[in-house]
Scaffold this active site. Structure first.
Site, PDB file in Angstrom:
ATOM      1  N   HIS A  45     -16.008 -43.946 -44.225  1.00  0.00           N
ATOM      2  CA  HIS A  45     -15.148 -45.120 -44.007  1.00  0.00           C
ATOM      3  C   HIS A  45     -15.958 -46.374 -43.719  1.00  0.00           C
ATOM      4  CE1 HIS A  45     -11.254 -43.314 -44.597  1.00  0.00           C
ATOM      5  NE2 HIS A  45     -11.705 -42.243 -43.978  1.00  0.00           N
ATOM      6  N   ASP A  47     -18.020 -47.494 -46.817  1.00  0.00           N
ATOM      7  CA  ASP A  47     -18.487 -47.975 -48.137  1.00  0.00           C
ATOM      8  C   ASP A  47     -17.666 -49.138 -48.664  1.00  0.00           C
ATOM      9  OD1 ASP A  47     -16.267 -46.315 -48.739  1.00  0.00           O
ATOM     10  OD2 ASP A  47     -17.099 -45.701 -50.678  1.00  0.00           O
ATOM     11  N   GLY A 147     -11.764 -33.837 -50.660  1.00  0.00           N
ATOM     12  CA  GLY A 147     -12.788 -34.677 -50.064  1.00  0.00           C
ATOM     13  C   GLY A 147     -14.160 -34.436 -50.668  1.00  0.00           C
ATOM     14  N   LEU A 148     -14.214 -33.760 -51.844  1.00  0.00           N
ATOM     15  CA  LEU A 148     -15.502 -33.539 -52.519  1.00  0.00           C
ATOM     16  C   LEU A 148     -15.575 -34.348 -53.813  1.00  0.00           C
ATOM     17  CD1 LEU A 148     -15.913 -29.706 -51.958  1.00  0.00           C
ATOM     18  CD2 LEU A 148     -16.915 -31.572 -50.649  1.00  0.00           C
ATOM     19  N   SER A 149     -14.739 -35.368 -53.896  1.00  0.00           N
ATOM     20  CA  SER A 149     -14.768 -36.297 -55.032  1.00  0.00           C
ATOM     21  C   SER A 149     -14.478 -35.659 -56.369  1.00  0.00           C
ATOM     22  CB  SER A 149     -16.111 -37.029 -55.110  1.00  0.00           C
ATOM     23  OG  SER A 149     -16.224 -37.872 -54.034  1.00  0.00           O
ATOM     24  N   SER A 151     -12.072 -36.520 -58.039  1.00  0.00           N
ATOM     25  CA  SER A 151     -11.657 -37.631 -58.910  1.00  0.00           C
ATOM     26  C   SER A 151     -12.865 -38.356 -59.495  1.00  0.00           C
ATOM     27  CB  SER A 151     -10.724 -38.593 -58.178  1.00  0.00           C
ATOM     28  OG  SER A 151     -11.330 -39.083 -57.017  1.00  0.00           O
ATOM     29  N   ASP A 197     -18.470 -42.562 -54.038  1.00  0.00           N
ATOM     30  CA  ASP A 197     -18.306 -41.297 -54.759  1.00  0.00           C
ATOM     31  C   ASP A 197     -18.821 -41.409 -56.187  1.00  0.00           C
ATOM     32  OD1 ASP A 197     -17.004 -40.797 -52.435  1.00  0.00           O
ATOM     33  OD2 ASP A 197     -14.991 -40.781 -53.301  1.00  0.00           O
ATOM     34  N   TYR A 246      -5.462 -44.586 -45.848  1.00  0.00           N
ATOM     35  CA  TYR A 246      -6.738 -45.075 -46.369  1.00  0.00           C
ATOM     36  C   TYR A 246      -6.674 -46.599 -46.539  1.00  0.00           C
ATOM     37  CZ  TYR A 246     -10.973 -45.311 -49.238  1.00  0.00           C
ATOM     38  OH  TYR A 246     -12.226 -45.605 -49.709  1.00  0.00           O
TER      39      TYR A 246
HETATM   40  C1  GLA Z   1     -13.073 -41.488 -50.174  1.00  0.00           C
HETATM   41  C2  GLA Z   1     -13.359 -42.733 -50.986  1.00  0.00           C
HETATM   42  C3  GLA Z   1     -14.769 -43.260 -50.721  1.00  0.00           C
HETATM   43  C4  GLA Z   1     -15.023 -43.395 -49.227  1.00  0.00           C
HETATM   44  C5  GLA Z   1     -14.624 -42.123 -48.481  1.00  0.00           C
HETATM   45  C6  GLA Z   1     -14.726 -42.280 -46.982  1.00  0.00           C
HETATM   46  O1  GLA Z   1     -13.902 -40.445 -50.606  1.00  0.00           O
HETATM   47  O2  GLA Z   1     -13.200 -42.475 -52.368  1.00  0.00           O
HETATM   48  O3  GLA Z   1     -14.949 -44.478 -51.393  1.00  0.00           O
HETATM   49  O4  GLA Z   1     -14.362 -44.509 -48.715  1.00  0.00           O
HETATM   50  O5  GLA Z   1     -13.299 -41.733 -48.798  1.00  0.00           O
HETATM   51  O6  GLA Z   1     -16.047 -42.472 -46.609  1.00  0.00           O
END
Ligand code: GLA
Length: 403
Positions: A45, A47, A147-149, A151, A197, A246
């Site tokens: 939280h 970036d 939470g592992l991206s 997307s 990400d 978010y």
């Molecule tokens: C998600 C968002 C990132 C970042 C994280 C938190 O993964 O896609 O850009 O803000 O949350 O650090």
């Protein structure tokens, strides 16, 4: 037992086979884009406000297998793991309410892909390249919405593919492909994410974490000491209220920045955050921002030097700030983090990514990994009467193509 690793070659075969069946093609689709997920080790939280982050790309990938479409304006899409199809219209643009991109609904898996098509189409047209539709089959070993991206891995796999197929050249510059994917996520995912990400998925390097400065997008690679193991615990808890929460967190830091009258919160110190008139939430978030940034370079050094005890202290402080100041933890994550941290003072555990469900990351001396995994699993099952997922991850290379 932690979950088995599926090699890229197997994902590629899976995507190609499903492509052949779905699109009745006897030839294997000749093109592929491949991109990893990521786990963030420190700096959450921050970036989206230009902070410092320390992600590593992981050995879990999304693979997009493709061939030219019979209809040059209408890419057909197959999400192999969901057994769902969709079709895009390259001439549809973004509809007035911003709820559809190239005909695909924002927030749906096809919306993310449409966002990438939209951005790469714009770049191709600007550079005078012909951009014909490709049919694509996608499969992935990145757990979804955890939470592992997943997307960013999806976006980068498609972007790397289109960039090469259309000869656009975004991959020739340092970070343009990642920035196109960040815009694609805003457009097609409806989440105003920061750049972390996508940069991690693009620039990942084996055995290294990346210390990224999200203000100027520069980064340095930090080797991860071979004595350390990285575990990801997936609580398989759907992320609650995540999009709304978010954007609320994004706007808190933006309020702080405007009130302080600076171009970036990076130039601010604790005393100005304490003295300027700020609403309490903006002040709390600004404090998190300053402290979290300070932890990132120290964590990078500890990671490289194998200082697990130092990491454990930094992870604990980061986790407490994310939980208490930003309110992005949940009971499932708390159970994992406290069970891991209680194993030994050199076991580092914190929530990772956006939070509000999803995953925790644990870094510990490799010889403790089994014990930590066992304790976390037992405590999770006792508390929630279901299993969590445990992934042993290694730092992987960034997105690539196969043509
Ligand atoms: C998600 C968002 C990132 C970042 C994280 C938190 O993964 O896609 O850009 O803000 O949350 O650090």
């Amino acid at each position: 037992m932690s979950e088995a690793l599926i090699p890229v070659s197997e994902l590629l075969t899976r995507a190609r086979t499903a492509f052949g069946t779905q699109f009745a093609s006897s030839d294997a689709p000749p093109f592929a884009g491949i991109a990893p997920g990521r786990v963030n080790l420190m700096g959450d939280h921050v970036d989206y406000a230009g902070g410092l982050v320390l992600p590593m790309a992981i050995d879990r990938w999304t693979v997009a297998a493709a061939a030219w479409s019979p209809n040059p304006d209408r890419p057909r899409l197959l999400a192999v793991d969901l057994d769902e199809t969709a079709e895009l219209d390259l001439n549809a643009g973004v509809n007035s309410g911003g709820r559809r991109v190239l005909g695909a609904p924002v927030g749906h898996w096809s919306g993310y892909i449409a966002g990438v098509f939209h951005e790469l189409l714009a770049a191709a047209r600007e550079r005078g390249r012909e951009a014909r539709a490709l049919d694509i089959a996608v499969t992935s070993s990145v757990p979804r919405a955890s939470g592992l991206s997943s997307s960013a891995a999806l976006e980068l796999s498609i972007a790397a593919l289109l960039d090469r197929a259309w000869n656009v050249g975004l991959a020739d510059t340092r970070s343009d492909l990642a920035l196109a994917c960040q815009r694609a996520e805003h457009l097609g995912g409806g989440v105003m994410c920061g750049p972390m990400d996508q940069l991690a998925s693009l620039h990942g390097r084996e055995r290294h974490a990346l210390l990224i400065d999200c203000r100027d997008l520069t980064f340095t690679e930090h080797a991860i000491a071979p004595t350390l193991a990285v575990l990801v615990v997936d609580t398989r808890t759907p992320r609650r209220l995540s999009a709304g929460k978010y954007s609320e967190l994004v706007s808190r830091l933006e309020r702080a920045r405007t009130r302080l009258g600076v171009a970036s919160l990076r130039v601010v110190d604790h005393s100005s955050v304490s003295t300027v008139r700020l609403d309490p939430q903006a002040r709390t978030s600004a404090r998190h921002f300053l402290e979290e940034n300070a932890r990132v370079p120290a964590a990078a050094a500890d990671l490289q030097g194998g200082n697990a005890a130092g990491l454990a202290r930094a992870f604990a402080a980061s986790h407490a700030s994310l939980r208490d100041r930003l309110g992005v933890s949940c009971p499932e994550i708390e159970t994992v983090v406290s069970a891991a941290a209680r194993c030994a003072p050199d076991v580092a555990a914190r929530l990772t990514g956006a939070g509000m469900g999803g995953c925790a990351v644990i870094v510990c001396p490799a010889e403790r990994a089994e014990l930590v995994e066992r304790r976390v699993r037992t405590e999770f099952e006792t508390n929630f009467r279901r299993e969590c997922g445990v992934l042993r991850v290694r730092a992987a290379g960034g997105s690539t193509t196969s043509f």
